[in-house]
Design a protein around this motif. Structure first.
Motif, PDB file in Angstrom:
ATOM      1  N   ALA A  17       0.826  -1.203   0.000  1.00 29.09           N
ATOM      2  CA  ALA A  17       0.000   0.000   0.000  1.00 29.09           C
ATOM      3  C   ALA A  17       0.864   1.258   0.000  1.00 29.09           C
ATOM      4  N   LEU A  18       1.888   1.303   0.839  1.00 27.76           N
ATOM      5  CA  LEU A  18       2.742   2.490   0.910  1.00 27.76           C
ATOM      6  C   LEU A  18       3.498   2.706  -0.396  1.00 27.76           C
ATOM      7  N   LEU A  19       3.974   1.622  -1.002  1.00 27.11           N
ATOM      8  CA  LEU A  19       4.693   1.758  -2.268  1.00 27.11           C
ATOM      9  C   LEU A  19       3.757   2.201  -3.387  1.00 27.11           C
ATOM     10  N   LYS A  20       2.543   1.683  -3.410  1.00 21.20           N
ATOM     11  CA  LYS A  20       1.584   2.084  -4.446  1.00 21.20           C
ATOM     12  C   LYS A  20       1.159   3.538  -4.265  1.00 21.20           C
ATOM     13  N   ILE A  21       1.080   3.985  -3.017  1.00 16.73           N
ATOM     14  CA  ILE A  21       0.768   5.400  -2.785  1.00 16.73           C
ATOM     15  C   ILE A  21       1.872   6.275  -3.351  1.00 16.73           C
ATOM     16  N   ALA A  22       3.128   5.894  -3.113  1.00 18.47           N
ATOM     17  CA  ALA A  22       4.254   6.668  -3.657  1.00 18.47           C
ATOM     18  C   ALA A  22       4.215   6.694  -5.181  1.00 18.47           C
ATOM     19  N   ILE A  23       3.927   5.553  -5.797  1.00 19.54           N
ATOM     20  CA  ILE A  23       3.853   5.488  -7.259  1.00 19.54           C
ATOM     21  C   ILE A  23       2.694   6.336  -7.771  1.00 19.54           C
ATOM     22  N   GLY A  24       1.555   6.272  -7.081  1.00 19.71           N
ATOM     23  CA  GLY A  24       0.395   7.060  -7.506  1.00 19.71           C
ATOM     24  C   GLY A  24       0.636   8.552  -7.404  1.00 19.71           C
ATOM     25  N   ILE A  25       1.318   8.989  -6.341  1.00 17.24           N
ATOM     26  CA  ILE A  25       1.627  10.413  -6.191  1.00 17.24           C
ATOM     27  C   ILE A  25       2.575  10.865  -7.286  1.00 17.24           C
ATOM     28  N   ALA A  26       3.608  10.058  -7.567  1.00 18.00           N
ATOM     29  CA  ALA A  26       4.552  10.422  -8.633  1.00 18.00           C
ATOM     30  C   ALA A  26       3.845  10.499  -9.983  1.00 18.00           C
ATOM     31  N   ASP A  27       2.950   9.562 -10.251  1.00 16.15           N
ATOM     32  CA  ASP A  27       2.197   9.594 -11.520  1.00 16.15           C
ATOM     33  C   ASP A  27       1.320  10.834 -11.606  1.00 16.15           C
ATOM     34  N   ASP A  28       0.696  11.216 -10.490  1.00 17.05           N
ATOM     35  CA  ASP A  28      -0.169  12.401 -10.496  1.00 17.05           C
ATOM     36  C   ASP A  28       0.637  13.657 -10.796  1.00 17.05           C
ATOM     37  N   ILE A  29       1.824  13.773 -10.200  1.00 17.49           N
ATOM     38  CA  ILE A  29       2.674  14.942 -10.453  1.00 17.49           C
ATOM     39  C   ILE A  29       3.105  14.978 -11.915  1.00 17.49           C
ATOM     40  N   GLN A  30       3.432  13.818 -12.480  1.00 20.22           N
ATOM     41  CA  GLN A  30       3.849  13.782 -13.875  1.00 20.22           C
ATOM     42  C   GLN A  30       2.700  14.140 -14.816  1.00 20.22           C
ATOM     43  N   LYS A  31       1.493  13.684 -14.494  1.00 21.35           N
ATOM     44  CA  LYS A  31       0.348  13.986 -15.354  1.00 21.35           C
ATOM     45  C   LYS A  31      -0.020  15.463 -15.287  1.00 21.35           C
ATOM     46  N   GLN A  32       0.000  16.031 -14.070  1.00 18.85           N
ATOM     47  CA  GLN A  32      -0.352  17.445 -13.936  1.00 18.85           C
ATOM     48  C   GLN A  32       0.814  18.362 -14.284  1.00 18.85           C
ATOM     49  N   GLU A  33       2.013  17.800 -14.344  1.00 20.32           N
ATOM     50  CA  GLU A  33       3.243  18.532 -14.645  1.00 20.32           C
ATOM     51  C   GLU A  33       3.588  19.554 -13.575  1.00 20.32           C
ATOM     52  N   HIS A  34       3.080  19.363 -12.379  1.00 19.55           N
ATOM     53  CA  HIS A  34       3.459  20.183 -11.228  1.00 19.55           C
ATOM     54  C   HIS A  34       2.883  19.529  -9.977  1.00 19.55           C
ATOM     55  N   THR A  35       3.331  20.005  -8.827  1.00 17.49           N
ATOM     56  CA  THR A  35       2.787  19.525  -7.556  1.00 17.49           C
ATOM     57  C   THR A  35       1.508  20.291  -7.262  1.00 17.49           C
ATOM     58  N   SER A  36       0.418  19.583  -7.095  1.00 17.64           N
ATOM     59  CA  SER A  36      -0.868  20.245  -6.914  1.00 17.64           C
ATOM     60  C   SER A  36      -0.946  20.936  -5.559  1.00 17.64           C
ATOM     61  N   TRP A  37      -1.835  21.929  -5.461  1.00 19.14           N
ATOM     62  CA  TRP A  37      -2.050  22.640  -4.201  1.00 19.14           C
ATOM     63  C   TRP A  37      -2.493  21.656  -3.108  1.00 19.14           C
TER      64      TRP A  37
END
Length: 725
Positions: free
Chosen positions: A417-437
């Protein structure tokens, strides 16, 4: 272990023949971490399969064997397929694993020199680099048009059917840390309020025809303490309103949660029944990034919030472990203090967001500059207030992980779960091309920090978790380098969870075994902390000076006591010590970057996997990738620059040069080449020297110059204080 790869391979295979499988595994695993694109690497993997099987570690042998079934060498494929059939037979029908040999066509592999893979994908004699047991292979990075992202293979290590709960911990130090966090938050708020009150009255004194406000000279201590206590009492309702209005918080019905994870509902009901609690209110945030947080002031007022991304990206048992960890925060009561921290910091962060948006909308340069200053001040204040909860934020996750495992009996599920959360956060940053508010403002309560996820989540497709996370639990100086992090080292967290799995005689999701800390040169660490080490040395120097002056004054030899009659001169000694330490560190921290010594993208996973590295090692790199980050006023301090390369994403530290017209924000979303110094710490980053586009546009980041300026200024101020007294 022999330093030459061929000798290491021979030593590993010899250990297999002698029946010393643990030594063989250690040698061959180390060999596979240092080699790629060679047939010695492939033979080491084959030897590992045999060693795993003969030592009884069948799941790891199967995982690695599945990787080799995709090898482009036809002989290796046939051997891997035959071996996989043998390994996956039911135990009662299985063959004797001691009959396994490293490779039947041994001369086909070891009898030829290592060759580089050519561009012909159908050439079976050229060996592709198989990456890891837990990853499926991809084409060589030398052919980027044909390269594809790797699929992460989860071992799905089992959970305990019956288990003995761990010994209860002494929570007194933890309670004291909670109290200390509240005191630190109160003190920082008080100092900021006093600073603002003094600033307002100073302005009123300077401006003609205006008088200072006498109320602003009053001591605000008792009033602020009362306000904070009231905020703790109303924090659940206020946070409900804030998260609903600004983050889209919605109710999560128990039936809806049951569709995603039946076990999570059972865990919630069972724990609440055991503790005599009401079922906590369930909420969901419409965010793609996986998040989870708990707030409230009492168990009956608690709210457990997850994001839609977490529900969709995690499996049934993994969701249950996250909910169990949130129940752990309720059990230990740390969620009450952290709720106050969140309640105080979100309005400051929203002010930073609004100032940034106003600055981006205005067309007048002067107002844009004013809004940029206001946004930067708000961001710094937000960082200060958030910083009061850093140590509690780190320690509370260890406690909640432990309790979550006791509730579910599933340490491997929590690891996934912790590793998948890290992967999901990294994917979200890459898709949005920035760190969201949302991601940054809620980070203090998240189970995994977004900063540590940037690199870990993106590099997972190019190396093993075991390799990357070794730094987190083997580096002897890691505790000093995590002091300013919001979250503990995830490798250390996972290693503790996996040790519980081993105590329960379970197969582990990852192979993170506790070992003796590595030997790292003390000189490298002293160089890293030289500026801060200069502060206590400055204190010692100040005491010596004070003793000499007192003695000289008593002997009527020198009358300077009227200058140094108080301890204000110690501040000068601190600044001088900090300055000297900074000057000592500059040359080692920023060595000359030469083309012959720079490392490129394909070496990045290996560089980040070195468990003995320290930030002061200053690895010269030249990486190509896409620049990510926020645009406009919100990134005035350069707080959100990320390089997304073909192998991993890494945070960039950029400093603006005076008079430089080009702004790196203009390059966001474009392919660039970054030259700088890679630093491996609790969260890897690159101190940028240059950012260059394919068209030749170059932007400089003068880190050495600004470090020298800082050292000179602090030296001058320290000398002034020391001489003036």
């Amino acid at each position: 272990m022999p330093s030459h790869p061929k000798l290491s391979l021979e030593a590993g295979l010899s250990a297999i023949k002698q029946g010393d499988f643990q030594s063989a595994i250690a040698i061959l695993e180390a060999l596979t971490q240092t080699l790629a694109n060679s047939n010695i690497f492939l033979q080491a993997q084959i030897g590992l399969i045999v060693a795993y099987a003969k030592s009884g570690n069948i799941p790891r042998a199967i995982a690695l064997c599945e990787t080799l079934t995709h090898s482009q060498n036809s002989e290796v494929q046939r051997w891997a397929n035959r071996t996989l059939e043998q390994l996956t037979l039911p135990r009662k029908d299985s063959k004797d694993f001691t009959s396994l040999v490293p490779f039947e066509q041994n001369t086909r592999i070891t009898g030829q020199k290592p060759t580089q893979r050519n561009n012909d994908p159908n050439n079976e004699t050229s060996l592709t680099p198989s990456l890891t047991p837990s990853l499926t292979p991809s084409p060589s990075p030398t052919n980027p048009e044909k390269s594809k992202p790797l699929t992460i293979h989860w071992r799905q290590a089992p959970r305990a059917k019956t288990w003995i709960q761990q010994q209860k911990l002494n929570l007194i130090p933890f309670r004291l840390l909670m109290l200390g966090t509240f005191i630190a938050l109160f003190w920082v708020i008080r100092e900021l309020v006093v600073l603002v009150m003094g600033f307002i009255n100073t302005i009123l004194v300077v401006v003609p025809y205006l008088q200072p406000i006498q109320l602003l000279y009053a001591n605000p201590t008792l009033l602020l303490l009362l306000v904070l206590l009231i905020l703790i009492g109303v924090s659940p309702r206020l946070l409900d309103r804030i998260l609903t209005n600004f983050y889209g918080l919605q109710k999560l019905e128990k039936d809806t949660l049951n569709r995603y994870s039946k076990e999570a509902v059972r865990v919630l009901e069972r724990r609440c029944q055991q503790q005599g609690w009401q079922l906590p209110k369930l909420r969901v945030l419409p965010l793609a990034a996986p998040l989870a947080l708990t707030y409230g002031n009492l168990p009956r007022t608690a709210r457990i919030v997850v994001s839609q991304g977490l529900l969709e990206q995690l499996c049934d048992d993994e969701i249950a472990t996250i909910y169990a960890s949130q129940l752990g925060h309720m059990t230990h009561w740390d969620f009450a203090v952290m709720s106050l921290v969140l309640l105080v910091t979100i309005p400051i962060y929203k002010a930073y967001q609004y100032f940034s948006e106003w600055g981006d909308r205005t067309t007048a340069r002067i107002w844009r500059w004013v809004m940029a200053v206001m946004a930067s001040i708000a961001y710094v204040v937000w960082c200060l207030l958030t910083g009061t909860g850093l140590w509690l934020s780190q320690l509370r996750l260890y406690y909640s992980d432990r309790l979550a495992v006791d509730m579910t009996g599933n340490p491997n599920g929590l690891v996934r779960a912790l590793l998948k959360i890290a992967i999901g956060i990294a994917d979200d940053i890459q898709k949005q091309e920035h760190t969201s508010w949302q991601l940054e403002s809620l980070n203090i309560l998240a189970p995994v920090g977004y900063q540590q996820s940037i690199c870990l989540g993106s590099i997972a497709h190019n190396t093993t978790f075991e390799s990357f996370l070794m730094w987190d639990y083997l580096n002897p100086y890691r505790w000093w380098l995590v002091i300013n992090n919001t979250h503990p080292l995830i490798g250390d967290r996972l290693q503790r969870l996996l040790s519980i799995a081993r105590d329960w005689h379970l197969e582990t999701e990852l192979n993170l075994e506790k070992q003796q800390p590595l030997r790292v040169k003390r000189q490298s660490f002293f160089i890293q902390v030289a500026p801060f080490l200069g502060i206590p040395i400055g204190s010692v120097f100040a005491i010596v000076i004070w003793l000499v002056w007192q003695t000289a004054y008593a002997l009527k030899f020198l009358n300077l006591k009227w200058i140094y009659d108080n301890w204000s001169f110690m501040t000068g000694c601190w600044l001088i010590g900090f300055s000297i330490g900074t000057l000592i560190r500059i040359n080692s921290f920023f060595p000359d970057i030469k083309p012959s010594t720079t490392q490129t993208d394909d070496r990045l996973p290996n560089l980040l996997s070195n468990p003995a590295a320290l930030p002061s090692d200053s690895i010269n790199v030249r990486l190509v990738g896409k620049l990510l980050g926020r645009r406009g006023t919100s990134n005035s301090l350069g707080q959100d620059f990320i390089l997304q390369s073909s192998t991993a994403s890494v945070r960039l530290h950029y400093l603006q040069w005076l008079g430089q017209q080009q702004n790196p924000q203009n390059l966001i979303g474009r392919q660039i080449t970054v030259t700088g110094w890679l630093r491996r710490g609790a969260t890897p980053w690159i101190d940028v020297q240059t950012l260059q586009t394919h068209s030749g546009t170059t932007i400089y980041s003068p880190h050495p110059i600004w470090s020298t300026v800082l050292a000179v200024v602090t030296e001058a101020v320290g000398a002034y204080i020391l001489l003036k007294g």
